[in-house]
Design a protein around this motif. Structure first.
Motif, short mmCIF file in Angstrom:
data_model
loop_
_atom_site.label_atom_id
_atom_site.label_comp_id
_atom_site.label_asym_id
_atom_site.label_seq_id
_atom_site.Cartn_x
_atom_site.Cartn_y
_atom_site.Cartn_z
N TYR A 79 1.08 -1.96 10.68
CA TYR A 79 0.15 -1.05 9.99
C TYR A 79 0.49 -0.71 8.54
O TYR A 79 -0.37 -0.23 7.82
CB TYR A 79 0.04 0.26 10.79
N THR A 107 0.84 -1.20 0.00
CA THR A 107 0.00 0.00 0.00
C THR A 107 0.87 1.25 0.00
O THR A 107 1.84 1.35 0.76
CB THR A 107 -0.92 0.01 1.23
N GLU A 148 -9.00 1.97 9.10
CA GLU A 148 -8.77 0.69 9.76
C GLU A 148 -8.18 0.92 11.14
O GLU A 148 -8.56 0.25 12.11
CB GLU A 148 -7.83 -0.18 8.91
N ASN A 189 0.15 -3.90 5.03
CA ASN A 189 -1.14 -4.45 4.56
C ASN A 189 -1.38 -4.09 3.12
O ASN A 189 -0.79 -3.20 2.57
CB ASN A 189 -2.27 -3.95 5.45
N LYS A 221 -6.30 3.83 4.49
CA LYS A 221 -6.36 2.65 5.37
C LYS A 221 -6.03 3.00 6.82
O LYS A 221 -6.85 2.84 7.72
CB LYS A 221 -5.43 1.56 4.85
#
Length: 296
Positions: free
Chosen positions: A293, A19, A211, A296, A122
């Motif tokens: 974190y 990401t 998230e 992802n 995210k």
């Protein structure tokens, strides 16, 4: 068949791109030079092979970027960044956002104000952000001392004057606990994104769509006053000695940002680390931020 499935799964993992990450620097820093966030960008690219990292430049040069951290209205900055992120082709599949110092509350404003118009954000990582504002400015980053002293004087005696609010970035998150009413009604940035003037449900929804919202506090911070603001804590109204933890502040108790819900669902993450403002090791960042974190 089982062997083929495993092979295809591994190929998918290898081919999947990490990401993307967007960075927003703090006061006295700039986006791209090696001794500032430019160096941190290289660190992330090395730690997460194949990741695209965009370190936001507010202005047409690194000099402008530095100056705008002091003198360009944060509302204007946030508006420009919202437009930039919405049009960025390399961010179309979503991204993680990291704010450093005042860049943390500016990045949160992006999430709240235009998150519904952007690709998926995210995780939002706040590194030493001043989410309930500041009441004190002992250091001014890269500015020379005479200018730093002038900024302090303006904030101490005229932070809520209209011209100061529009001319000095730090005035827009100056929070005088001795004069809460003036802070709420005269400050042009922070009370809005904290839903202290009125409750904007879009702000709540956009923040809760994350998230994770990760708040990092530096336990020996000598720059941010009070350091508890990094975890949404602040002084009890009417005085400047007793501290209230996040759960006892108006923003939390009246659930003006949906922080209660985020905390209950495990989306609100509080992390502390030793060291002064924004002082952390590569190892600490890899273990506490990248692995949980950013992979992802």
């Amino acid at each position: 068949m089982k062997t083929l499935f495993i092979f295809l799964f591994v190929i998918k993992l290898i081919s999947a791109k990490p990401t993307s990450i967007v960075l927003w620097h703090g006061m006295g820093d700039t986006c791209c030079v090696s001794f500032s966030l430019g160096g941190f960008k290289l660190f992330l690219e090395k730690a997460i092979p194949g990741v695209y990292v965009d370190s936001l430049q507010i202005g047409n040069s690194t000099i402008e970027d530095l100056e705008n951290g002091y003198f360009l209205n944060p509302n204007t900055q946030v508006e420009k960044v919202c437009k930039y992120l919405a049009e960025h082709p390399k961010l179309k599949d979503g991204f993680n956002a990291i704010g450093f110092s005042q860049g943390s509350q500016f990045m949160r404003a992006v999430v709240q104000r235009c998150g519904h118009t952007l690709p998926t954000i995210k995780n939002l990582i706040s590194m030493g952000g001043q989410h309930q504002g500041v009441y004190g400015l002992p250091h001014c980053g890269a500015l020379m001392h005479p200018t730093c002293d002038y900024i302090r004087q303006l904030l101490n005696y005229a932070a809520y004057d209209t011209w100061v609010q529009h001319a000095l970035v730090q005035a827009t998150y100056w929070h005088d606990p001795l004069d809460e009413e003036t802070y709420i009604h005269k400050t042009i940035f922070l009370p809005d994104i904290n839903n202290e003037v009125f409750v904007n449900k879009t702000y709540i929804q956009n923040l809760n769509n994350l998230e994770h919202f990760v708040l990092v506090k530096f336990d020996n911070d000598t720059i941010v006053q009070p350091r508890e603001t990094e975890w949404f804590g602040f002084y009890e109204p009417g005085q400047s000695k007793k501290m209230l933890p996040m759960q006892e502040t108006r923003v939390y108790k009246e659930d003006r940002l949906g922080l209660k819900k985020m905390e209950k669902e495990g989306k609100l993450v509080l992390i502390s680390t030793e060291g002064d403002h924004l002082r952390f090791s590569d190892k600490w960042f890899i273990e506490n931020i990248i692995k949980p974190y950013l992979l992802n």
